[in-house]
Design a protein around this motif. Structure first.
Motif, short mmCIF file in Angstrom:
data_model
loop_
_atom_site.label_atom_id
_atom_site.label_comp_id
_atom_site.label_asym_id
_atom_site.label_seq_id
_atom_site.Cartn_x
_atom_site.Cartn_y
_atom_site.Cartn_z
N ILE A 272 -10.10 -4.45 2.09
CA ILE A 272 -9.17 -5.57 2.27
C ILE A 272 -9.92 -6.88 2.53
O ILE A 272 -9.39 -7.97 2.32
N HIS A 273 -11.16 -6.77 2.98
CA HIS A 273 -12.02 -7.92 3.25
C HIS A 273 -13.45 -7.40 3.24
O HIS A 273 -13.69 -6.23 3.53
N LEU A 274 -14.40 -8.25 2.93
CA LEU A 274 -15.79 -7.82 2.95
C LEU A 274 -16.16 -7.28 4.33
O LEU A 274 -16.94 -6.33 4.45
N GLY A 275 -15.58 -7.87 5.36
CA GLY A 275 -15.83 -7.42 6.72
C GLY A 275 -14.82 -6.42 7.23
O GLY A 275 -14.77 -6.15 8.44
N GLY A 276 -14.01 -5.88 6.34
CA GLY A 276 -13.05 -4.85 6.72
C GLY A 276 -11.91 -5.36 7.58
O GLY A 276 -11.62 -6.56 7.63
N ALA A 277 -11.25 -4.44 8.26
CA ALA A 277 -10.09 -4.79 9.09
C ALA A 277 -10.49 -5.66 10.27
O ALA A 277 -9.67 -6.44 10.78
N GLN A 278 -11.73 -5.53 10.73
CA GLN A 278 -12.16 -6.38 11.84
C GLN A 278 -12.14 -7.85 11.44
O GLN A 278 -11.67 -8.71 12.20
N GLY A 358 -19.71 -11.58 -2.60
CA GLY A 358 -19.11 -12.30 -1.49
C GLY A 358 -17.69 -11.83 -1.24
O GLY A 358 -17.34 -10.68 -1.51
N THR A 359 -16.84 -12.73 -0.75
CA THR A 359 -15.45 -12.36 -0.46
C THR A 359 -14.54 -12.49 -1.67
O THR A 359 -13.37 -12.11 -1.62
N THR A 360 -15.07 -13.01 -2.77
CA THR A 360 -14.25 -13.26 -3.96
C THR A 360 -13.67 -11.97 -4.52
O THR A 360 -12.50 -11.94 -4.96
N LEU A 361 -14.43 -10.89 -4.52
CA LEU A 361 -13.97 -9.63 -5.09
C LEU A 361 -12.68 -9.18 -4.41
O LEU A 361 -11.69 -8.86 -5.08
N GLN A 362 -12.69 -9.14 -3.08
CA GLN A 362 -11.50 -8.68 -2.36
C GLN A 362 -10.33 -9.66 -2.50
O GLN A 362 -9.18 -9.24 -2.64
N GLU A 363 -10.63 -10.93 -2.49
CA GLU A 363 -9.55 -11.93 -2.60
C GLU A 363 -8.82 -11.79 -3.93
O GLU A 363 -7.58 -11.84 -3.97
N LEU A 365 -8.71 -9.12 -5.93
CA LEU A 365 -8.03 -7.83 -5.99
C LEU A 365 -6.76 -7.82 -5.13
O LEU A 365 -5.72 -7.29 -5.55
N ASN A 366 -6.84 -8.43 -3.96
CA ASN A 366 -5.67 -8.51 -3.10
C ASN A 366 -4.55 -9.29 -3.78
O ASN A 366 -3.37 -8.90 -3.71
N SER A 386 17.12 1.81 -4.36
CA SER A 386 16.82 2.05 -2.93
C SER A 386 15.37 2.47 -2.73
O SER A 386 15.07 3.51 -2.16
N ILE A 387 14.47 1.66 -3.23
CA ILE A 387 13.02 1.86 -3.07
C ILE A 387 12.43 0.50 -2.71
O ILE A 387 12.89 -0.54 -3.18
N ALA A 388 11.41 0.52 -1.85
CA ALA A 388 10.66 -0.70 -1.55
C ALA A 388 9.21 -0.33 -1.33
O ALA A 388 8.88 0.79 -0.92
N LEU A 389 8.32 -1.26 -1.65
CA LEU A 389 6.89 -1.06 -1.48
C LEU A 389 6.34 -2.07 -0.48
O LEU A 389 6.88 -3.17 -0.35
N ALA A 390 5.28 -1.68 0.21
CA ALA A 390 4.56 -2.59 1.09
C ALA A 390 3.08 -2.43 0.80
O ALA A 390 2.63 -1.38 0.33
N ASN A 391 2.32 -3.48 1.08
CA ASN A 391 0.88 -3.39 0.84
C ASN A 391 0.11 -4.18 1.87
O ASN A 391 0.64 -5.10 2.52
N CYS A 392 -1.14 -3.80 2.04
CA CYS A 392 -2.12 -4.61 2.75
C CYS A 392 -3.31 -4.71 1.83
O CYS A 392 -4.00 -3.71 1.58
N GLY A 393 -3.51 -5.88 1.25
CA GLY A 393 -4.54 -6.00 0.24
C GLY A 393 -4.23 -5.08 -0.91
O GLY A 393 -3.10 -5.03 -1.41
N SER A 394 -5.20 -4.27 -1.31
CA SER A 394 -5.03 -3.40 -2.47
C SER A 394 -4.55 -2.00 -2.10
O SER A 394 -4.56 -1.10 -2.93
#
Length: 467
Positions: A272-278, A358-363, A365-366, A386-394
């Motif tokens: 989700i980020h180069l530095g992860g969830a942190q 750098g961070t471009t790859l994740q940005e 893709l997200n 009656s379906i819905a999706l949620a995401n965090c990044g990819s």
């Protein structure tokens, strides 16, 4: 005379029979191999999602080869892969830079016993990208979490840990727990989730509700006994749950109470980020565990963290040429295949590639995943599906709606996720719940998936399996 109308039940039964016949024929070798080896191969995937109504199509799709965003099964069927190694294949299947690194390493032989000549370099790269002070390697995510908890207990002298419902931290007994909902006291004491897990192995675990601020009060009340709070910051089943303020308050509480904060970054690390969830939440954990992406397809687990904890692995810093010696009392950590030469070669290639991007790859893709999810959710809303999706990044998943099961329990299909069988039949490899995007997925891939979803919804609606 006109024929009498066919009842919904008969329509649904015919639909199931047709789907089962078509699916079984299309993937006949996967089915045949599953049956042939069932007497000797004990395999959880062989019975996953079992329901008597669809018994004839309960078997895993067996892969033969994969490249980029695609994979091909043993019958030669092509699929757009949305499982992506359960989060391993951030760059798609068989990316050239990893393939070349592995081929080169194979020429040197697989030496196990001597220290890996790449281990130090990989640890240095890992520390640079994550900001973690010290790093060590295991073979799996389960091993990494086991080690992180042992380090926390060794460093604090405490034994209890807290974790959260709906999180997954591997398959060892100490985290295969659930809250004891019959507990009349505070409903947070852990009991085993599965047969074979000893109650004694989970007696030092408490299970809390992720994102619920009441959990902070329970942690505060148990602070003197807690060695660690273990978190899956983005839960695979609930990627839309991103409780930033809760996590910041938890960080403050654990810091002031001397409790180790452990982030399980198996899924989120480098994704989700180069530095992860942190980096995503702006929080610095004491220890974090990683795997999947960093191994480049090779088995790996990584434990990284502050020196105060990681020094328990080797005794801490000392050097040659003076009177220094290891000063920190050690706990036990070992493994024959830790720092496996192929895993180290793949990890070095992955980390160097991530650093170059750098961070471009994740940005990028997200953003691609956001557009994909928004397109599908707009379709579901416009069509009253009656379906819905949620995401965090990819990372994406289906989310429950107040009035929605994909199939109503009154139907012959019960609560089976038929839509996923429809999608596999249409060349979209996905498992119930959701999936993951990779940098190899193209806009054309996304369009194909969206159309397959629309076609599947229409087919299920025509026979009443969806309202």
């Amino acid at each position: 005379m006109t024929s009498p109308p066919v009842s919904p039940e008969i329509l649904q039964q015919r639909h199931l029979e047709t789907l089962i016949a078509r699916y079984s024929q299309r993937t006949k070798t996967s089915k045949q191999m599953t049956q042939t080896y069932r007497p000797v191969l004990a395999d959880v995937r062989g019975s996953a999602g079992f329901h008597s109504v669809i018994k004839e199509i309960v078997y895993p799709i067996i892969g033969h080869r994969a490249s980029g965003s695609k994979m091909w099964d043993v019958d030669g069927n092509e699929y757009i892969d949305l499982v992506m190694g359960f989060g391993v294949n951030l760059f798609g299947h068989n990316p050239p830079f990893i393939k070349e690194a592995l081929a080169k390493r194979l020429e040197q032989g697989i030496h196990i016993g001597p220290q890996s000549d790449l281990a130090g370099e990989v640890a240095e790269l890992f520390s640079e990208l994550t900001g973690m002070e010290r790093v060590t390697f295991s073979n799996t995510g389960t091993e990494a979490v086991m080690t992180a908890l042992r380090l926390a207990r060794a460093a604090t002298g405490r034994h209890k840990i807290a974790l959260f419902s709906n999180s997954y931290h591997g398959h060892f007994d100490g985290t295969l727990v659930k809250a004891n909902t019959t507990d009349e006291n505070q409903n947070f004491h852990a009991i085993p989730s599965f047969p074979g897990v000893s109650p004694n192995s989970v007696k030092d675990v408490i299970v809390l509700d992720y994102g619920n601020f009441q959990a902070l009060e329970i942690i505060k009340a148990n602070a003197d006994e807690l060695a660690a709070v273990l978190i899956e910051p983005i839960q695979n089943d609930r990627p839309g749950l991103q409780p930033r303020e809760f996590l910041h308050q938890l960080r403050q509480l654990t810091q002031s109470s001397g409790i180790t904060l452990i982030f399980d970054e198996m899924l989120t690390g480098f994704r989700i980020h180069l530095g992860g969830a942190q980096a995503w939440f702006g929080i610095e954990a004491d220890i974090a565990t990683y795997g999947k992406i960093v191994g480049g397809g090779m088995p790996i687990g990584v434990i990284a963290g502050k020196a105060a904890y990681m020094d328990k692995i080797d005794g801490g810093m000392w050097q040659y040429g003076d009177s220094s010696s290891p000063q920190v009392e050690k706990t036990f950590f070992a493994g024959t295949y830790c720092k496996h030469p192929l895993a180290m070669a793949a990890a070095k290639a992955v980390l160097e590639y991530l650093k170059s991007q750098g961070t471009t790859l994740q940005e990028r893709l997200n953003e691609k995943t956001n557009q994909f999810i928004n397109t599908l959710n707009n379709y579901f809303e416009e069509e009253g599906v009656s379906i819905a999706l949620a995401n965090c990044g990819s990372i994406f998943n289906s989310v429950p709606l107040d009035n929605a099961d994909v199939l109503d329990n009154s139907h012959p299909g019960g609560d089976i996720d038929l839509i996923y069988y429809h999608l596999i039949d249409k060349g979209i490899f996905i498992l119930p719940g959701g999936g993951l995007m990779s940098t190899a997925h193209t806009n054309e891939d996304c369009d194909r998936v969206i159309q397959a979803v629309k076609d599947s919804v229409q087919e299920l609606r025509e026979v009443g399996f969806l309202p």
